[in-house]
Design an enzyme around this catalytic site. Structure first.
Site, PDB file in Angstrom:
ATOM      1  N   ARG A  55       0.838  -1.208   0.000  1.00 23.33           N
ATOM      2  CA  ARG A  55       0.000   0.000   0.000  1.00 23.33           C
ATOM      3  C   ARG A  55       0.870   1.254   0.000  1.00 23.33           C
ATOM      4  O   ARG A  55       0.427   2.316  -0.426  1.00 23.33           O
ATOM      5  CB  ARG A  55      -0.970  -0.020   1.193  1.00 23.33           C
ATOM      6  N   TYR A 107     -10.204  21.829 -15.635  1.00 25.68           N
ATOM      7  CA  TYR A 107     -10.740  20.482 -15.795  1.00 25.68           C
ATOM      8  C   TYR A 107     -12.041  20.361 -15.002  1.00 25.68           C
ATOM      9  O   TYR A 107     -12.074  20.598 -13.798  1.00 25.68           O
ATOM     10  CB  TYR A 107      -9.714  19.451 -15.327  1.00 25.68           C
ATOM     11  N   ASP A 180      -1.771  22.142 -12.769  1.00 23.32           N
ATOM     12  CA  ASP A 180      -2.179  20.988 -13.568  1.00 23.32           C
ATOM     13  C   ASP A 180      -1.561  21.189 -14.949  1.00 23.32           C
ATOM     14  O   ASP A 180      -2.001  22.033 -15.726  1.00 23.32           O
ATOM     15  CB  ASP A 180      -3.711  20.916 -13.641  1.00 23.32           C
ATOM     16  N   LYS A 205      -3.297  10.695 -19.608  1.00 20.59           N
ATOM     17  CA  LYS A 205      -3.321  11.396 -20.885  1.00 20.59           C
ATOM     18  C   LYS A 205      -1.966  11.263 -21.597  1.00 20.59           C
ATOM     19  O   LYS A 205      -1.587  10.180 -21.950  1.00 20.59           O
ATOM     20  CB  LYS A 205      -3.731  12.849 -20.646  1.00 20.59           C
TER      21      LYS A 205
HETATM   22  C1  LIG Z   1      -8.180  13.968 -17.430  1.00 17.92           C
HETATM   23  C2  LIG Z   1      -7.729  15.150 -16.683  1.00 17.92           C
HETATM   24  C3  LIG Z   1      -7.729  15.163 -15.282  1.00 17.92           C
HETATM   25  C4  LIG Z   1      -8.229  13.978 -14.465  1.00 17.92           C
HETATM   26  O1  LIG Z   1      -7.468  12.831 -14.697  1.00 17.92           O
HETATM   27  P1  LIG Z   1      -8.098  11.360 -14.494  1.00 17.92           P
HETATM   28  O2  LIG Z   1      -6.944  10.462 -14.687  1.00 17.92           O
HETATM   29  O3  LIG Z   1      -9.180  11.204 -15.506  1.00 17.92           O
HETATM   30  O4  LIG Z   1      -8.648  11.324 -13.106  1.00 17.92           O
HETATM   31  C5  LIG Z   1      -7.279  16.297 -14.646  1.00 17.92           C
HETATM   32  N1  LIG Z   1      -6.841  17.380 -15.343  1.00 17.92           N
HETATM   33  C6  LIG Z   1      -6.824  17.393 -16.677  1.00 17.92           C
HETATM   34  C7  LIG Z   1      -6.323  18.602 -17.383  1.00 17.92           C
HETATM   35  C8  LIG Z   1      -7.260  16.295 -17.393  1.00 17.92           C
HETATM   36  O5  LIG Z   1      -7.267  16.326 -18.741  1.00 17.92           O
END
Ligand SMILES: *Cc1c(COP(=O)(O)O)cnc(C)c1O
Length: 386
Positions: A55, A107, A180, A205
Site C-alpha cells: 500500500r 478540468y 495541472d 493522458k
Molecule cells: C483527465 C484530466 C484530469 C483527471 O485525470 P483522471 O486520470 O481522468 O482522473 C485532470 N486534469 C486534466 C487537465 C485532465 O485532462
C-alpha cells in the site's frame, strides 16, 4: 546505479531507456513488474530494503516516478490511481477552513469537486479568471489562502496562465502554487522552473499516451512537510498506482518525446487550416497569434503549443454535434493525449454551469497523418452544414 552518473543525458535519452535500469539478477533490459504486496523482514527483525507493504511501497511505481521526476526536473514525484486522485490529494493535504483559489476555466470534474465535496470537507474556494493577474491578486487573502491552483493550457478553451506571475502572487500571500500541467506535458513546460511548488499530471493522458491506463502524478519542488503529508495520505488511503498500470505507464513514457512533438505539429497545422474554414467560427489554440494567451505561451512553452485545440462550429450546438456524429477517423470520446485523435462536444459532458460554449468541439490530436485528420473533419463539417 545513477544513469546520469558522470554524464548528462538528455530527457529524450533517459525516457527512451526508462532511466536505463536493467534487472541485475537476470540481465533483462526491461525490468520485471513487481506485483508483491509484502516484503521479507530481515532475521534481526529489520526492514533494510526500504520496502514493507504494497500500500506504501512498490518498485515498479518507483521506476515510473523516477522518469517523471527526471522529466519535471523535480527532486521527487509520486504516482496515484488517477489524475483526480492526484489533484484531490493536494487539496486534502490542506486543513478544513483553508482558503484556496482556482480557475474558472479548468478540468471540469475537479472544478465540480471543489465546489461540492471539497467545500463540504471544509475548503473555502474562490474561482477566478486565472488569465487576469489583477483578478488573482484580488482573490488571494494573505495568511488565509494556502493554495493557488492553475491549469495551463486549460480545458477546454486552452487559456494560458502565466506560471511565474501566478507563483509570485501566491507566494507573496503565503500560499503554494500547484499547476495541472497535463496538457503542456513536461516536454513543453516544466512549471517548477517557473516557480510552481507542485505539478500535477493526469498521467492517463499524454504521459501514458495510449488510452489504456488511468493514473495521476505529482511532482514537487521540495521534499517538505506538505509533500510528506501527501505521501502519508497516499499510503494510508491506498491511493498508490497499481504495479501493472505503473509498468504500462513506464512503457508509454519511453516514446513521450516522440509523441508530443508529433501531436503539437499536427495540432498547429489543423489550427491554421480550420482558422480559415468556412464552417468554423473560431479556433482556440494557443499557437495561433490571435489567441489571447499566445505571447505567454510562446515564452512558457518550448517546442510547441500542445496537441489540444477546440473549434467553434458555425450554426451552434446542432452543427457541432452533427459534425461529431459524421467523423469516421476521429474517435467520438472524452479524454485526451492518446496516440489516436479524439473529438468531443464538450458542453454535453460538462453540463449546466459550465463556461464551455455549446458550439465547441474539443480536439485531441493524436499521431495519425494530419492530412487524414483534416480531410475527415473537413468532410464532417461540410456535411453537417449542408
Ligand atoms: C483527465 C484530466 C484530469 C483527471 O485525470 P483522471 O486520470 O481522468 O482522473 C485532470 N486534469 C486534466 C487537465 C485532465 O485532462
Amino acid at each position: 546505479m545513477d544513469p546520469k552518473a558522470g554524464r548528462t543525458w538528455t530527457a529524450r535519452t533517459l525516457a527512451a531507456q526508462a532511466m536505463g535500469k536493467v534487472d541485475e539478477a537476470t540481465r533483462a533490459v526491461v525490468p520485471p513488474i513487481h506485483v508483491t504486496t509484502t516484503f521479507l523482514r530481515d532475521p534481526d527483525n529489520q526492514y533494510r530494503s526500504g520496502n514493507i507493504y504494497g500500500r506504501a511501497d512498490n518498485e515498479t511505481v518507483r521506476e515510473a516516478e523516477a522518469v517523471i521526476a527526471m522529466l519535471e526536473d523535480a527532486p521527487a514525484a509520486m504516482l496515484l490511481g488517477s489524475g483526480m486522485s492526484a489533484a484531490t490529494a493536494v487539496f486534502l493535504a490542506l486543513s478544513p477552513g483553508d482558503h484556496v483559489v482556482a480557475p474558472n476555466v479548468m478540468y471540469w470534474a475537479l472544478r465540480n469537486w471543489l465546489l461540492t465535496d471539497g467545500t463540504r470537507w471544509g475548503l473555502r474556494v474562490t474561482l477566478v479568471d486565472m488569465t487576469d493577474l489583477e483578478a488573482l491578486r484580488g482573490a488571494v487573502r494573505p495568511g488565509e489562502t494556502m493554495l493557488v491552483w492553475a491549469e495551463t493550457p486549460a480545458n477546454p478553451l486552452w487559456s494560458i496562465t502565466d506560471i511565474a506571475a501566478a507563483a509570485r502572487i501566491a507566494h507573496e500571500a503565503g500560499a503554494l502554487l500547484a499547476v495541472d500541467s497535463t496538457c503542456a506535458t513536461p516536454l513543453l513546460t516544466r512549471p517548477i522552473e517557473h516557480g510552481a511548488d507542485i505539478v500535477m499530471h493526469a498521467a492517463t493522458k499524454y504521459l501514458n499516451g495510449h488510452s489504456d491506463v488511468v493514473a495521476g502524478a505529482l511532482a514537487t519542488a521540495r521534499k517538505d512537510e506538505m509533500w510528506d503529508r501527501i505521501r502519508r495520505n497516499r499510503a494510508m488511503l491506498g491511493q498508490i498506482l497499481g504495479p501493472l498500470e505503473a509498468f504500462l505507464l513506464l512503457r508509454g513514457m519511453r516514446t513521450l518525446p516522440l509523441r508530443v512533438p508529433a501531436a503539437c505539429a499536427s495540432a498547429m497545422q489543423l489550427a491554421e487550416r480550420f482558422a480559415v474554414h468556412p464552417a468554423v467560427a473560431e479556433v482556440l489554440y494557443p499557437g495561433l497569434p490571435g489567441h489571447p494567451g499566445h505571447a505567454i505561451a510562446k515564452r512558457q512553452m518550448q517546442g510547441g503549443f500542445g496537441g489540444m485545440l477546440s473549434i467553434r462550429v458555425r450554426g451552434g450546438a446542432p452543427h457541432a454535434i452533427g459534425t461529431a456524429a459524421r467523423v469516421e477517423l476521429w474517435k467520438r470520446a472524452t479524454s485526451l493525449g492518446g496516440v489516436e485523435s479524439l473529438i468531443e462536444h464538450r458542453a454535453s459532458i460538462e453540463g449546466a454551469g459550465s463556461p464551455c460554449p455549446d458550439d465547441l468541439l474539443r480536439l485531441s490530436t493524436g499521431i495519425e497523418d494530419p492530412a487524414d485528420l483534416y480531410a475527415d473533419l473537413d468532410r464532417a463539417l461540410r456535411a453537417a452544414n449542408a
